[in-house]
Design an enzyme around this catalytic site. Structure first.
Site, PDB file in Angstrom:
ATOM      1  CB  SER A 121      -0.927   0.013   1.218  1.00  7.40           C
ATOM      2  OG  SER A 121      -0.163  -0.032   2.412  1.00  7.40           O
ATOM      3  CG  HIS A 142      -3.136  -1.236  -2.754  1.00  5.44           C
ATOM      4  ND1 HIS A 142      -3.530   0.058  -2.500  1.00  5.44           N
ATOM      5  CD2 HIS A 142      -3.301  -1.911  -1.584  1.00  5.44           C
ATOM      6  CE1 HIS A 142      -3.909   0.158  -1.247  1.00  5.44           C
ATOM      7  NE2 HIS A 142      -3.781  -1.027  -0.674  1.00  5.44           N
ATOM      8  CD  GLU A 154      -3.654   2.347  -5.999  1.00  5.03           C
ATOM      9  OE1 GLU A 154      -3.582   3.579  -6.191  1.00  5.03           O
ATOM     10  OE2 GLU A 154      -3.637   1.844  -4.853  1.00  5.03           O
ATOM     11  CG  ASN A 192      -2.974   3.160   1.105  1.00  2.00           C
ATOM     12  OD1 ASN A 192      -4.168   2.919   0.948  1.00  2.00           O
ATOM     13  ND2 ASN A 192      -2.179   2.357   1.756  1.00  2.00           N
TER      14      ASN A 192
END
Length: 284
Positions: A121, A142, A154, A192
């Site tokens: 992340s 991710h 992601e 994030n």
């Protein structure tokens, strides 16, 4: 493009076991690796419980039982079994020193054409790629928790990641019903960089006694239509993981807006890590 039938999953924590389950349910052979047999046994028990719960809720799983699905999951404490892997997803703890040891080993073990996806992340994909002799075959993936229920991933392109590697990753995701959104390598990526700032600010609201956690989350759920508030989301992810990610953003950007909330640090020190410990901003 190479076949992607045997998938290595390094790390049998919450994300690794969710990924192993999802892959096995879609017909892949999974090599699930972790450092201890007790961790792996617990992961298998958890996967079996999750599959049985799905069956009770009406999910057919292609007519397969939990035992039939789990027969496709091979567990081991030895990274050497990854010699057989067509694609590897690494889910180790969000600690660069731990990941460094793993990548240096699997780079020697796996076939030259095998792609490595770091399920991270916050850690730089380019930096991970520099640990190997195949930086062009390294990318980030991710995944979101719980993996079997989240259809979008992601996908992070490192500095040396080739288009062929991205295409292989998209093919891999499509084989178990997922879609990738491709972003460039930057601290926190997209998700994030925004989410951790939101969670950290929500923690400051609790710290400053502006509102209790339940009311903060209620505003996001009932006013904005979010499925979960930021603090419940933090508990789901794990407050230790949240704090680590914020620390990475703070160090990477040297920007005071990412300064970790003192309350968050205190909760992590106290072992209040969220759902996995039974208590975080909420009790479980």
């Amino acid at each position: 493009m190479q076949d992607l039938n045997v998938i290595g999953v390094v790390g049998a924590g919450v994300m690794g076991r969710g990924l192993a389950q999802d892959l096995a349910q879609h017909g892949h052979k999974v090599l699930l690796i972790d450092t201890g047999k007790d961790i792996l046994d617990d992961a298998v028990r958890s996967i079996r419980q999750n599959i049985r719960a799905q069956l009770l809720m009406g999910k057919k799983n292609g007519g397969k039982s939990a035992d039939e699905i789990l027969s496709a999951v091979v567990t081991s404490t030895d990274l050497a079994v990854l010699e057989e892997a067509d694609f590897v997803v690494e889910n180790a703890t969000e600690n660069f020193d731990i990941k460094k040891g793993i990548y240096r080993q699997i780079d020697q073990i796996c076939r030259p054409q095998t792609v490595f996806a770091a399920n991270t992340s916050a850690i730089s994909i380019t930096r991970i790629g520099s640990l190997t002799k195949r930086p062009d075959r390294i990318l980030g993936m991710h995944f979101m928790n719980p993996v079997p229920m989240k259809k979008t991933v992601e996908v992070i392109r490192g500095h040396h990641t080739t288009t062929e590697t991205i295409d292989t990753a998209i093919k891999f995701l499509s084989q178990f019903g997922k879609e990738g959104v491709i972003v460039r390598d930057s601290p926190g990526f997209v998700s994030n960089r925004v989410l951790m700032l939101t969670v950290n600010e929500a923690a400051f609201l609790v710290h400053d006694r502006v509102a209790p956690p339940s009311d903060i989350d209620k505003i996001f759920v009932e006013c904005f239509g979010h499925k979960m508030g930021p603090l419940a989301t933090a508990d789901l992810i794990g407050l230790d993981t949240i704090l680590y990610s914020i620390d990475v953003l703070y160090e990477s950007f040297n920007d005071s807006k990412y300064r970790p909330c003192p309350l968050l640090k205190q909760m992590v020190d106290a072992g209040l890590h969220g759902q996995k410990s039974g208590r975080g901003f909420f009790e479980y």
